[in-house]
Each structure stands twice: as structure tokens, then as C-alpha cells.
Design a protein around this motif. Sequence first.
Motif, PDB file in Angstrom:
ATOM      1  N   VAL A 150       0.856  -1.189   0.000  1.00  0.00           N
ATOM      2  CA  VAL A 150       0.000   0.000   0.000  1.00  0.00           C
ATOM      3  C   VAL A 150       0.891   1.238   0.000  1.00  0.00           C
ATOM      4  O   VAL A 150       2.097   1.163   0.213  1.00  0.00           O
ATOM      5  N   ASP A 151       0.273   2.388  -0.211  1.00  0.00           N
ATOM      6  CA  ASP A 151       0.981   3.668  -0.254  1.00  0.00           C
ATOM      7  C   ASP A 151       1.121   4.197   1.172  1.00  0.00           C
ATOM      8  O   ASP A 151       0.168   4.702   1.759  1.00  0.00           O
ATOM      9  N   LEU A 152       2.321   4.079   1.753  1.00  0.00           N
ATOM     10  CA  LEU A 152       2.556   4.539   3.123  1.00  0.00           C
ATOM     11  C   LEU A 152       2.279   6.030   3.258  1.00  0.00           C
ATOM     12  O   LEU A 152       1.717   6.490   4.266  1.00  0.00           O
ATOM     13  N   ALA A 153       2.660   6.820   2.249  1.00  0.00           N
ATOM     14  CA  ALA A 153       2.442   8.266   2.309  1.00  0.00           C
ATOM     15  C   ALA A 153       0.959   8.595   2.427  1.00  0.00           C
ATOM     16  O   ALA A 153       0.569   9.524   3.152  1.00  0.00           O
ATOM     17  N   LYS A 154       0.132   7.838   1.736  1.00  0.00           N
ATOM     18  CA  LYS A 154      -1.313   8.084   1.780  1.00  0.00           C
ATOM     19  C   LYS A 154      -1.876   7.772   3.166  1.00  0.00           C
ATOM     20  O   LYS A 154      -2.727   8.513   3.684  1.00  0.00           O
ATOM     21  N   ILE A 155      -1.417   6.697   3.778  1.00  0.00           N
ATOM     22  CA  ILE A 155      -1.911   6.346   5.110  1.00  0.00           C
ATOM     23  C   ILE A 155      -1.500   7.409   6.127  1.00  0.00           C
ATOM     24  O   ILE A 155      -2.294   7.830   6.977  1.00  0.00           O
ATOM     25  N   GLU A 156      -0.237   7.879   6.037  1.00  0.00           N
ATOM     26  CA  GLU A 156       0.213   8.948   6.933  1.00  0.00           C
ATOM     27  C   GLU A 156      -0.604  10.228   6.693  1.00  0.00           C
ATOM     28  O   GLU A 156      -0.963  10.938   7.643  1.00  0.00           O
ATOM     29  N   LEU A 157      -0.895  10.519   5.425  1.00  0.00           N
ATOM     30  CA  LEU A 157      -1.690  11.700   5.095  1.00  0.00           C
ATOM     31  C   LEU A 157      -3.089  11.604   5.691  1.00  0.00           C
ATOM     32  O   LEU A 157      -3.602  12.572   6.281  1.00  0.00           O
ATOM     33  N   LEU A 158      -3.723  10.448   5.529  1.00  0.00           N
ATOM     34  CA  LEU A 158      -5.070  10.277   6.066  1.00  0.00           C
ATOM     35  C   LEU A 158      -5.102  10.512   7.571  1.00  0.00           C
ATOM     36  O   LEU A 158      -5.973  11.216   8.092  1.00  0.00           O
ATOM     37  N   MET A 159      -4.133   9.933   8.286  1.00  0.00           N
ATOM     38  CA  MET A 159      -4.109  10.098   9.734  1.00  0.00           C
ATOM     39  C   MET A 159      -3.788  11.539  10.108  1.00  0.00           C
ATOM     40  O   MET A 159      -4.339  12.086  11.071  1.00  0.00           O
ATOM     41  N   GLY A 160      -2.909  12.166   9.332  1.00  0.00           N
ATOM     42  CA  GLY A 160      -2.602  13.570   9.578  1.00  0.00           C
ATOM     43  C   GLY A 160      -3.828  14.454   9.441  1.00  0.00           C
ATOM     44  O   GLY A 160      -4.058  15.358  10.258  1.00  0.00           O
ATOM     45  N   MET A 161      -4.634  14.196   8.419  1.00  0.00           N
ATOM     46  CA  MET A 161      -5.862  14.969   8.235  1.00  0.00           C
ATOM     47  C   MET A 161      -6.847  14.713   9.371  1.00  0.00           C
ATOM     48  O   MET A 161      -7.553  15.619   9.822  1.00  0.00           O
ATOM     49  N   GLY A 162      -6.886  13.460   9.842  1.00  0.00           N
ATOM     50  CA  GLY A 162      -7.759  13.146  10.967  1.00  0.00           C
ATOM     51  C   GLY A 162      -7.358  13.893  12.223  1.00  0.00           C
ATOM     52  O   GLY A 162      -8.211  14.434  12.950  1.00  0.00           O
ATOM     53  N   GLU A 163      -6.055  13.936  12.503  1.00  0.00           N
ATOM     54  CA  GLU A 163      -5.574  14.672  13.679  1.00  0.00           C
ATOM     55  C   GLU A 163      -5.846  16.175  13.517  1.00  0.00           C
ATOM     56  O   GLU A 163      -6.218  16.865  14.480  1.00  0.00           O
ATOM     57  N   TYR A 164      -5.701  16.665  12.304  1.00  0.00           N
ATOM     58  CA  TYR A 164      -5.978  18.086  12.035  1.00  0.00           C
ATOM     59  C   TYR A 164      -7.441  18.412  12.331  1.00  0.00           C
ATOM     60  O   TYR A 164      -7.745  19.400  13.019  1.00  0.00           O
ATOM     61  N   GLU A 165      -8.337  17.587  11.822  1.00  0.00           N
ATOM     62  CA  GLU A 165      -9.762  17.832  12.037  1.00  0.00           C
ATOM     63  C   GLU A 165     -10.127  17.766  13.514  1.00  0.00           C
ATOM     64  O   GLU A 165     -11.069  18.411  13.962  1.00  0.00           O
ATOM     65  N   ALA A 166      -9.368  16.972  14.290  1.00  0.00           N
ATOM     66  CA  ALA A 166      -9.642  16.834  15.718  1.00  0.00           C
ATOM     67  C   ALA A 166      -8.955  17.903  16.549  1.00  0.00           C
ATOM     68  O   ALA A 166      -9.089  17.914  17.779  1.00  0.00           O
ATOM     69  N   GLY A 167      -8.193  18.798  15.902  1.00  0.00           N
ATOM     70  CA  GLY A 167      -7.539  19.868  16.639  1.00  0.00           C
ATOM     71  C   GLY A 167      -6.215  19.485  17.251  1.00  0.00           C
ATOM     72  O   GLY A 167      -5.645  20.268  18.030  1.00  0.00           O
ATOM     73  N   ASN A 168      -5.701  18.316  16.904  1.00  0.00           N
ATOM     74  CA  ASN A 168      -4.402  17.874  17.421  1.00  0.00           C
ATOM     75  C   ASN A 168      -3.326  18.288  16.422  1.00  0.00           C
ATOM     76  O   ASN A 168      -2.818  17.469  15.648  1.00  0.00           O
ATOM     77  N   ILE A 169      -2.983  19.559  16.434  1.00  0.00           N
ATOM     78  CA  ILE A 169      -2.189  20.122  15.349  1.00  0.00           C
ATOM     79  C   ILE A 169      -0.752  19.622  15.368  1.00  0.00           C
ATOM     80  O   ILE A 169      -0.163  19.352  14.309  1.00  0.00           O
ATOM     81  N   ASP A 170      -0.153  19.488  16.551  1.00  0.00           N
ATOM     82  CA  ASP A 170       1.215  18.973  16.591  1.00  0.00           C
ATOM     83  C   ASP A 170       1.286  17.556  16.016  1.00  0.00           C
ATOM     84  O   ASP A 170       2.197  17.217  15.257  1.00  0.00           O
ATOM     85  N   GLN A 171       0.309  16.713  16.391  1.00  0.00           N
ATOM     86  CA  GLN A 171       0.270  15.348  15.852  1.00  0.00           C
ATOM     87  C   GLN A 171       0.007  15.374  14.345  1.00  0.00           C
ATOM     88  O   GLN A 171       0.551  14.554  13.594  1.00  0.00           O
ATOM     89  N   ALA A 172      -0.837  16.322  13.905  1.00  0.00           N
ATOM     90  CA  ALA A 172      -1.113  16.439  12.473  1.00  0.00           C
ATOM     91  C   ALA A 172       0.163  16.780  11.711  1.00  0.00           C
ATOM     92  O   ALA A 172       0.454  16.194  10.655  1.00  0.00           O
ATOM     93  N   VAL A 173       0.933  17.726  12.238  1.00  0.00           N
ATOM     94  CA  VAL A 173       2.187  18.109  11.574  1.00  0.00           C
ATOM     95  C   VAL A 173       3.131  16.914  11.506  1.00  0.00           C
ATOM     96  O   VAL A 173       3.792  16.676  10.479  1.00  0.00           O
ATOM     97  N   GLU A 174       3.185  16.140  12.584  1.00  0.00           N
ATOM     98  CA  GLU A 174       4.056  14.964  12.595  1.00  0.00           C
ATOM     99  C   GLU A 174       3.664  13.971  11.508  1.00  0.00           C
ATOM    100  O   GLU A 174       4.510  13.460  10.768  1.00  0.00           O
ATOM    101  N   ARG A 175       2.382  13.680  11.405  1.00  0.00           N
ATOM    102  CA  ARG A 175       1.921  12.696  10.418  1.00  0.00           C
ATOM    103  C   ARG A 175       2.050  13.248   9.001  1.00  0.00           C
ATOM    104  O   ARG A 175       2.443  12.532   8.081  1.00  0.00           O
TER     105      ARG A 175
END
Length: 712
Positions: free
Chosen positions: A393-418
Motif C-alpha cells: 500500500v501507499d505509506l504516504a497516503k496512510i500517513e496523510l489520512l491520519m494527519g488529516m484526521g488529527e488536524y480535524e480533531a484539533g491535534n495540530i502537533d500530531q497532524a504536523v508529525e503525520r
Amino acid sequence: MTACGGATARRSTAGHDSVSSRHVRIPSQVTDRSLPRLRAQLDGLRADAPERPALRDLLVQYLARRCVESLEAGHPLEGASQFAGALTLYLPADLPGALDPRLVPCAKGVRDALAPVGDEARVMAALGVLHHLHPSDRGVAAERQLLQAWSVESRQSFTNEAERVASLIAVYEDLVALLPLPEVVDRLRGLYVERHVALRRVFSVSQMPPPGSLTREEYRTFVMALGRTAYDMTRLYLRVGQPLRALAALADVRPSGEVDRRILAALRSVEDSPADGYLELAQLFGREDPESALRACRIGREVTPEGPRYALCIGRLLALTGELAGALAAYDEAIEASPGEAELYREALEITEESLRQLLADEDLRGAREAFRKARRFLRDFRRAFPSRDLPVDLAKIELLMGMGEYEAGNIDQAVERLSASVSAKASKEALVQLGVIAERRGNLDEAVRVYRRALDLDLPQREARLDGWWRATILEHVADVHAARNEVSRAQALYSEAIDTWRRTLVSRGSGLSADELASGQLRRGMVLEKLGRRDDALEAFRSAIDARPELRQTYAQLLSYYAADARLNEALQTYRSAINHSSIPEYWKIYYAMWVVATQRRTGDSTETTAIEYLRDVRGDEWQNRLAKFYAGTMPYQSLLATARTAGQRAEAYFYEALNQLAAGRIPEATDLFRQVLATEMMGFFEYDMARRILAQIGSTSAAGAQRAP
């Protein structure tokens, strides 16, 4: 690939327990959002798992309460659906002893609501629950017997016996799916035998149906039914976990047809070699009846736990029916039993990615994080087992999806990491733009421009080349926004104009290949850029084009209504609201927010002539967060009570924001300003309320600055 097929290596796992049963935690509460994930966890548990009763009872009690709420709110079908959902949490072996007394108000309400409309199965289920919870209640017992008798008598006018029995079978099949009590199972078994005998009589050599006595459709239906007696009987006993009882039940009939012959052969295989027989049964039911196939696999796993075959079968069938959380648990078990098979990892990772998307769409961050961790573990184990192979699978896509999820939840530091991890794995415009947005909103304008410029210069993969103009226009708007924030007006205007030219070429290009969603979002962004250039009439035309491209797309209405509400533009807000509210495909959840934004605009402008939106809020029932917001904004819940129930940063952000709007409408600017700043402090950047708070604070600041300049 068949649902249950595919060779797998065998490895002894004696004593191996279901992975899901070793990681289940009983939550303190259930919500509509967490219910599907918790239901999947329950379904993944073995019958004897010690956590099962507590989790089952928690879910039953939640659905029983929601059922009563729905019935009291005048939604009988919704209540009946919740009642059915509660009943299907029980295993046949649980019944009737484990029935929860808290089902009684729900069962009574379902009986009272559905009896007048003739919903026999669900009324029978309700009466069955009431009877077994209150066996001494003679009134319920009499009512139950009366309904059973009526079901038979009301069909006496049918033209032939086979049709009459088939109609009763339909009722009892629905009933056994809800409440597989022993007496219900016995009744349905008897009806299958009656149907078989009746059809044998109809199609006997000495008594073929007279010409014209059956329609072509009736003839076809009866022939098919005659050839699937063993199929239906086996499906019934799979429902109660005792498929071999079908052999005894079929002893007095003579099944015919290829399907029945294969079913009987599979049953005998179960009798002689359970390890293979249950898989054979599952393959026979397969895609036509995945629920029965799934039951066969689950029984097979209980009887023969060694090897990954049944866990894999369960995983594939759950994926087929869309129950992705349960499918992941089953794949986890299959991989643990047979870690040397690359195909298992590929299937598991594909389902993990799909599950991650679904959980994020459902705003279930906890479930999404679990899926993300599972994906990373699958990938790590795959690398260890197959170091020379490409990742499936595309690892970058999975990291992107989780990053967007953290962003939507307001966890911005975690979003930046992902998001940064996604860019490191493989740079994409989407991940870079999101990192730019975060930098811009945190005030890191130089970093924002740097990231936006990198995104602008990045070439798209060939398969995404059609989106080149779409991305270029989008990124140009972002870069222009940064220059506007720096008060570099001329540069910002030039970039906005360049974005408009790019949108014009992209959106009118023949053969652009843009989907309806992409056209809608493109027209929406074009309209927003035109607004920034002061061309409101042209913007309005673009917004209409966005709606026309996908009239049922909720995001378009949300963007427009939140924008107009922030600017207190009532006429445009009302026009958009009238278009949005009539779409049945838009969830009620969103319509609550639409209505609040309209009411907020009315309060700020002092014009509440049109009452549709406030009446919608007053009619909202239930105790979910958005329902409490509606009650607050309709004036039936105090602000402090609302704030006290806010459990997450997102909920607190919304509570602050809507109270800030009330303060703003009342002319209390300092109080409103403080609350809007609290919204921004939550960093819920993915929320419309965050953008609206930023915009309104900018307006307040401009007004204050203008006032200061006019002061002597």
C-alpha cells in the motif's frame, strides 16, 4: 478471489484466542458515533469470551434508551430499527435468559407503534421480549397468541397453500433474524417442511398445475423454492449455531435440485470432517448470503481453531459486507496464525486503509488511531517478512489520512508529525498544502509561503495530471492569502487574479476529466477568490455553478452558509439555506449547523422574519452533542449547561463560538471577542467555527481600527 477461498499454510495454534477478544476494553459510555466500532468488537468476540456479556449489555442498554427517545420524538421506524439492533446483539444461546429488562419500554413502544401498520415480525419480536421478561403477564401471552393466530387466518384467502405458507415464511424469517427463540425456530422449521410438501403436491406427476393457474413469476418462484429446502433449513440452523440439526429436520422430506444436493453434501462433510465442512458450507452460501457464510466460518473457528483459514474467511466476509473494524480484527488473527503469507498482508492493508477512511469520515478518531497503528504494525511486519518486496500500500497516503484526521480533531502537533511523515515517504501537493495551512494559521507566514511554493513546483503523478490546474489555482489562492495577511495588497490581488485565470481555463476545459465533486469544489473556490477581488455578482454565479455541479454535496452549502454567517449577509444565507434544507441526502447532523448559521445571521442583522431555521432547531430531539447545541441556540438550554457537557476540544470550541455569536448580536463586543479568541486557542482549525471566528475577529479589529482613526 472468493470470499472464503484461497490457500493458506497451516500452523498449529492450539489455544489461540481471537485477537479482538484480548484487546477489548469496556467503555464507560456509548455514542451514536462509537456504536458501529463497539458492535464490530462484540461481533469479533468468541461466544465464550468473558468480556462479551458486559459489552453486549452496555450496547443493548444504549440502544434501548435511544429507541425510547426516538419513539417519544415521533419517529417509530427509527425506534424500531434501534430495537432490532439491540436484539441482534444477542447470540441464540443467550436467549431468552439474558434479555435485559430495560428493553421493556422500547418493546412496548414498538408494539404500540407498529401493530396498527401490520408489521408482524417486529411486533411479534416485541411481544416475545415482553413475554419472556414478564412470563406471568397473561395479557401479553394472550396478545402474542392472538397475533400468531391472526397471521395464519389472514392468509386463508390465498389462492393456494404454497403461496400461503411462503407468505408466513417471510414473516418468520424476519422474526428469527431478530429473536431466534427456540419456539420461533421450531415454527419456521415446520413452515419450511409445509412449503416443501405443498410444492411437491403442486408439481407431482399426477397433479401438475392446470394451465393458467400460476403466473410465470409464481411458477418460477415455486420451482426455485422446491429446490432450496435444504438451503433454507441449513441457513435457519446456522442462525442458531446448530447446522447439523438441519440434517435431522430434513429426514422427512426429499430435497431436490443441485443447490440442495450440494448443501446436504456439505452438511455430511461437517458431520465427518468439521475442519473442512464448515468452510465448504461458507463457500456455498458465499456472496448470495454472506451472513450465513459468516456464521459458518465463525462456528468453524470455534470448532477448529487451528490455522488461519476461518479467521481469513471471517475477515473477507466482513469486508464484503462493509464491517471493516471486524474484518481487521479477523485479518489480525489470520496473520498471527500464518505470518509468512504476503497475500494476507496485502488484503489486510487494503482493508486497513479503507477502514481508516471510513472512521475518519465518521469522526471516530479513537477508532482511526487504532486502525492507523494496526496499519503501521502490518507494514513493519511485512518489511520483516519480505524485505525485498515493495510495500503493498501507499505509506504516504496512510500517513496523510491520519494527519488529516488529527488536524480535524484539533491535534495540530500530531497532524504536523503525520503530514511531515507523509511528505518524507512521498511528497504530495495535498500534504504540503495542509502543512502550509497550519503554518499560516499559526502565524508562521514565511514557512507557509515556502511550503506552498514547494507544493506549487511539485509535479503531479501522471494518473493525477488532470488535476494540475485545480491544484495550481488552489495553491495560488493560499499564497495570495499570505500576502494579504502581510498587507501586501498589490501582490495579493495579482495572485488572486492569476488564480481566477487558472480556474477559468481549468473549469471550462473540454475533456478536463474533473469529477462532479471536483467541479463543485473548484467553482466554490473560484467564487471565494472573486469575493476577495470584490466581484460579488461574479462570485454568486460561481457559487450557483458549484451547487449545480453536485446539488446534494453538503460541503458546498456548509462553506457558503458559514461564510455568509461570518459576514452577516442574511439574504445570501437564506437563499443558500432554502436550497440546502430540501435535500434528503444531507444528514440531519449538518442541517442543525446550517440552521444555527442562519439564525446567527438573523440575530446579528436584527431580521428574524423567516422562522424556518429557528423552528427546525426547536424541533430537534435527542442528547447527542449537536442536539444539545440546537437546544442551546433555540433558547431551551443555558450556556453554562451546554459548556458543562462539552467533553472535547471541538465541543468546547463550538460552545464558545455560538455563545460568542449571541454576545455579538447583543452588542457585547468585548465578551464576544474574548470567546472568539478562546475558539482559536483550541486550534480546531478543521472546524468551520474556527474560520468564522478568525474572520469575525478580523472584522472587529478593522472596525476598532477605523473608529480609532476617526477619533479626535
